[in-house]
Design a protein around this motif. Structure first.
Motif, short mmCIF file in Angstrom:
data_model
loop_
_atom_site.label_atom_id
_atom_site.label_comp_id
_atom_site.label_asym_id
_atom_site.label_seq_id
_atom_site.Cartn_x
_atom_site.Cartn_y
_atom_site.Cartn_z
N GLN A 156 0.83 -1.20 0.00
CA GLN A 156 0.00 0.00 0.00
C GLN A 156 0.86 1.25 0.00
O GLN A 156 0.55 2.24 -0.66
N LEU A 157 1.98 1.20 0.74
CA LEU A 157 2.88 2.35 0.76
C LEU A 157 3.50 2.59 -0.60
O LEU A 157 3.63 3.73 -1.06
N MET A 158 3.89 1.51 -1.31
CA MET A 158 4.51 1.67 -2.61
C MET A 158 3.51 2.09 -3.67
O MET A 158 3.84 2.82 -4.60
N GLU A 159 2.24 1.64 -3.54
CA GLU A 159 1.23 1.99 -4.52
C GLU A 159 0.56 3.32 -4.23
O GLU A 159 -0.32 3.74 -4.98
N ALA A 160 0.94 3.98 -3.14
CA ALA A 160 0.37 5.29 -2.83
C ALA A 160 0.76 6.26 -3.93
O ALA A 160 1.89 6.26 -4.41
N PRO A 161 -0.19 7.09 -4.41
CA PRO A 161 0.13 8.01 -5.50
C PRO A 161 1.23 8.98 -5.12
O PRO A 161 1.25 9.53 -4.03
N ALA A 162 2.18 9.14 -6.04
CA ALA A 162 3.29 10.05 -5.78
C ALA A 162 2.81 11.50 -5.81
O ALA A 162 1.89 11.85 -6.55
N VAL A 163 3.44 12.34 -5.00
CA VAL A 163 3.08 13.75 -4.95
C VAL A 163 3.54 14.41 -6.26
O VAL A 163 4.70 14.32 -6.65
N THR A 164 2.59 15.03 -6.96
CA THR A 164 2.89 15.67 -8.24
C THR A 164 3.51 17.04 -7.99
O THR A 164 2.92 17.87 -7.31
N LEU A 165 4.72 17.25 -8.52
CA LEU A 165 5.41 18.51 -8.38
C LEU A 165 5.74 19.06 -9.76
O LEU A 165 5.94 18.30 -10.71
N THR A 166 5.78 20.38 -9.85
CA THR A 166 6.22 20.99 -11.10
C THR A 166 7.74 20.92 -11.19
O THR A 166 8.42 20.58 -10.22
N GLU A 167 8.27 21.24 -12.38
CA GLU A 167 9.72 21.17 -12.56
C GLU A 167 10.45 22.17 -11.67
O GLU A 167 11.57 21.91 -11.24
N GLU A 168 9.80 23.30 -11.40
CA GLU A 168 10.41 24.27 -10.49
C GLU A 168 10.44 23.73 -9.06
O GLU A 168 11.41 23.92 -8.34
N GLU A 169 9.35 23.07 -8.65
CA GLU A 169 9.28 22.53 -7.29
C GLU A 169 10.22 21.34 -7.11
O GLU A 169 10.54 20.98 -5.98
N MET A 170 10.64 20.68 -8.21
CA MET A 170 11.52 19.52 -8.11
C MET A 170 12.98 19.91 -7.85
O MET A 170 13.78 19.05 -7.48
N LYS A 171 13.33 21.16 -8.06
CA LYS A 171 14.73 21.57 -7.93
C LYS A 171 15.16 21.49 -6.47
O LYS A 171 14.59 22.14 -5.60
N VAL A 172 16.19 20.68 -6.22
CA VAL A 172 16.67 20.44 -4.85
C VAL A 172 17.64 21.54 -4.47
O VAL A 172 18.56 21.87 -5.22
N ALA A 174 20.58 22.61 -1.89
CA ALA A 174 21.56 21.92 -1.03
C ALA A 174 21.34 22.24 0.45
O ALA A 174 21.64 21.41 1.32
N GLU A 175 20.79 23.41 0.74
CA GLU A 175 20.57 23.77 2.14
C GLU A 175 19.42 22.99 2.76
O GLU A 175 19.36 22.83 3.98
N ASP A 176 18.49 22.51 1.93
CA ASP A 176 17.34 21.77 2.46
C ASP A 176 17.69 20.33 2.83
O ASP A 176 16.86 19.64 3.44
N VAL A 177 18.88 19.85 2.45
CA VAL A 177 19.25 18.46 2.74
C VAL A 177 19.26 18.22 4.26
O VAL A 177 18.83 17.16 4.73
N LYS A 178 19.72 19.21 5.01
CA LYS A 178 19.73 19.07 6.47
C LYS A 178 18.55 19.79 7.12
O LYS A 178 18.08 19.37 8.17
N LYS A 179 18.07 20.87 6.48
CA LYS A 179 16.97 21.63 7.09
C LYS A 179 15.64 20.90 6.94
O LYS A 179 14.87 20.80 7.89
N ASP A 180 15.35 20.43 5.74
CA ASP A 180 14.04 19.83 5.46
C ASP A 180 14.23 18.57 4.62
O ASP A 180 13.97 18.57 3.41
N PRO A 181 14.72 17.46 5.21
CA PRO A 181 14.93 16.24 4.41
C PRO A 181 13.63 15.67 3.85
O PRO A 181 13.66 15.01 2.81
N GLU A 182 12.48 15.88 4.53
CA GLU A 182 11.21 15.39 4.01
C GLU A 182 10.93 15.98 2.63
O GLU A 182 10.53 15.27 1.70
N LEU A 183 11.14 17.28 2.48
CA LEU A 183 10.94 17.94 1.19
C LEU A 183 11.90 17.39 0.14
O LEU A 183 11.52 17.17 -1.01
N VAL A 184 13.15 17.18 0.53
CA VAL A 184 14.15 16.68 -0.43
C VAL A 184 13.79 15.28 -0.89
O VAL A 184 13.94 14.95 -2.08
#
Length: 342
Positions: A156-172, A174-184
């Motif tokens: 069920q976890l694997m079949e859960a629909p992925a969160v749809t993001l725009t190409e701008e929202e997909m840009k990682v 480097a500061e968020d790697v430690k600040k907000d890993p959930e977003l990354v």
């Protein structure tokens, strides 16, 4: 009667005939004019232009309405996916917290997290599995039920629909790697899925002759293999449990690839993948003295534990990431030709 009067009478008769022919009384449409004035032609052109513009405006309004409806639907799906992922993550944390306590052998035999035999039989029947197996004890039945329940939750976890993001929202960042890993984690999940989808589209758009050739079939097999090998990586993205060393390096690879600096991304991949396993086959790092290279390769081993490439699953999805980088440099070519990996 002179000639002039005869001519005028004939002309009047002819005019009456033409007038009666141009305005029939039986309800039929009048015959089209043989000649048109320039003003009449211009009026017709303006009327046709106005009708065409009205039709285009109606089509634009319909497309805008459809786009707004699709955006609203996508937003609703994103919200539902976020809620589902949050709930599944909370259930997983509760389950891990419940299992973190030390259990004695007696507790494992008698408790099994409080599930009785009747509850195990009911759960097995609900999931569509046989309630009893030949020679199976009560403890084995309860364990089998728990194992099947965990597999179903993972599915069920694997079949859960992925969160749809725009190409701008997909840009990682480097500061968020430690600040907000959930977003990354969400950004990397969406970006790698985008790369695989673009890769699949590029293969489908090839001519039939190329698809059926040996090289074409080989490229399709490579893409299918990479997609299969990356399933454990997507599972780590959803469960947020990627090891710290691998997580940071994969984030760095994604950051460099999104900036179209593929040479740097490939260097990060090499730093992540080359380890102690490289020395028996005589591989050395280019541009570094052998002793210095050995020291650098062994730096990550001081904390203990085997090298990441000793894990078969990790090795496979890292190699698939390398294949994704090779596709990205053809799909999104760099501005600087020196950034091509070759």
């Amino acid at each position: 009667m002179d000639f002039a009067s005869i001519l005028s009478s004939e002309i009047s008769k002819k005019r009456k005939q033409v007038a009666s022919a141009s305005s029939p009384t039986d309800g039929t449409e009048p015959a089209p004019k043989k000649y048109l004035k320039r003003s009449e032609i211009e009026a017709q052109r303006q009327a046709e232009y106005a009708a065409k513009q009205q039709e285009l405006e109606t089509q634009r309004a319909e497309r805008a309405a459809r786009k707004r409806a699709e955006e609203d639907e996508a937003k609703r799906r994103r919200e539902e996916a976020k809620e589902l992922q949050k709930r599944l993550a909370e259930e997983r944390r509760e389950r891990e917290a419940a299992a973190s306590g030390t259990k004695t052998v007696v507790e494992e035999k008698t408790e099994e997290e409080g599930m009785t035999e009747e509850e195990a039989i009911a759960k097995l029947r609900e999931m569509g599995y046989p309630a009893r197996l030949f020679g199976e004890s009560v403890q084995g039945r309860v364990k089998r039920c728990k194992r099947l329940m965990e597999k179903r939750e993972e599915k069920q976890l694997m079949e859960a629909p992925a969160v749809t993001l725009t190409e701008e929202e997909m840009k990682v960042d480097a500061e968020d790697v430690k600040k907000d890993p959930e977003l990354v984690y969400r950004q990397m999940d969406a970006w790698f899925r985008l790369v695989l989808n673009e890769w699949r589209k590029a293969l489908d758009e090839r001519p039939l002759a190329v698809k059926e050739s040996f090289q074409g079939q080989k490229a399709a097999d490579a893409m299918a293999q990479a997609e299969e090998y990356m399933k454990p990586l997507f599972r780590h993205f959803k469960q947020r449990d990627l090891s710290k060393n691998v997580f940071e390096k994969v984030c760095e690879i994604v950051v460099e690839a999104q900036k179209r600096r593929y040479v740097r991304a490939n260097d990060v991949y090499l730093k992540l993948s080359i380890g102690n396993a490289a020395w028996p086959i005589g591989v050395t790092m280019v541009g570094i003295h052998e002793r210095s290279a050995r020291e650098k390769l062994h730096e990550n081993q001081k904390e203990g534990g085997a090298h990441i490439m000793s894990d078969e699953v990790t090795r496979k999805f890292l190699q698939s990431i390398k294949r994704c980088l090779s596709f990205c440099q053809t799909r999104w070519p760099p501005e600087d030709p020196l950034q091509l990996m070759g």
